[in-house]
Design an enzyme around this catalytic site. Sequence first.
Site: not given
Length: 271
Positions: A47, A105
């Site tokens: 992110y 992830h």
Amino acid sequence: MEHVSVADDDVPAVGLGTWKLDGQTAYGTVKTALSLGYRHVDTAQAYGNERHVGNAIADSDVDRDDVFLTTKVRPDRYEPGDLKASVRESLHKLDTDYVDLLLLHWPNPLSDLDATLRAMADLVDDGAVTHVGVSNFSVDQLKRAQARSPVPIATNQVQFHPFKPQRELLRYCQDEDVMLTAYSPLAHGAVLDDDLLWAIGRSYDKTPAQVALRWATQHRGVCAIPKSTSREHLEQNLDIFDFKLDADEVERIARPNGLKTAETMLRGMLG
């Protein structure tokens, strides 16, 4: 606030997602959320906002130990040395000695899953990580991770909303006492246009978004991490525990819809 039990921790059933929140927007949103009562914050290396999330927590009036903090390792950093170095970097950016939850992830078929999970377990032994988990894993992939991990897999973080109810995965997680963390629980805003959610919401004086979040969190072992930058919506997303959907409503709200899910993904990519 309701909680989901994970090992020795009680995880707030609603947290704050921070995907696509950059710079001062991420900082301001996290700080506002903490002031409103959020105690569960989710970020990721990919992110690019870990530093801003960490600064917001440090600058808030909330003790770090009172925040359940999650970050995720990028799939290109699963080699044990890279993973450990990347987590040390994440801890530095987050201005913390540990994260409560560290996730892989995405599945990476080119990585050595055994070695990756052993490296994560080493971080648990070192006190840098409290719990480990995965994200975007199928049932079969989750089973493989559980079989290979030296420490329990605490959660699988996946897209979960009324149009993608993930029934098989949900049942498996519930049977295995694995928390399902619901990202995009509002289907990137698609729930706001849904007639059924509007109708049910009117009977409880709640918005369609609040109904969708209550639907998610009423499932055993599910927590949700909606994203919002609006103070009003942040407040509303927490204000869902003063009503309860009945069994018929829970069943009717779940409507697997491939087209809706594709539209949801498109909304997410377009921001």
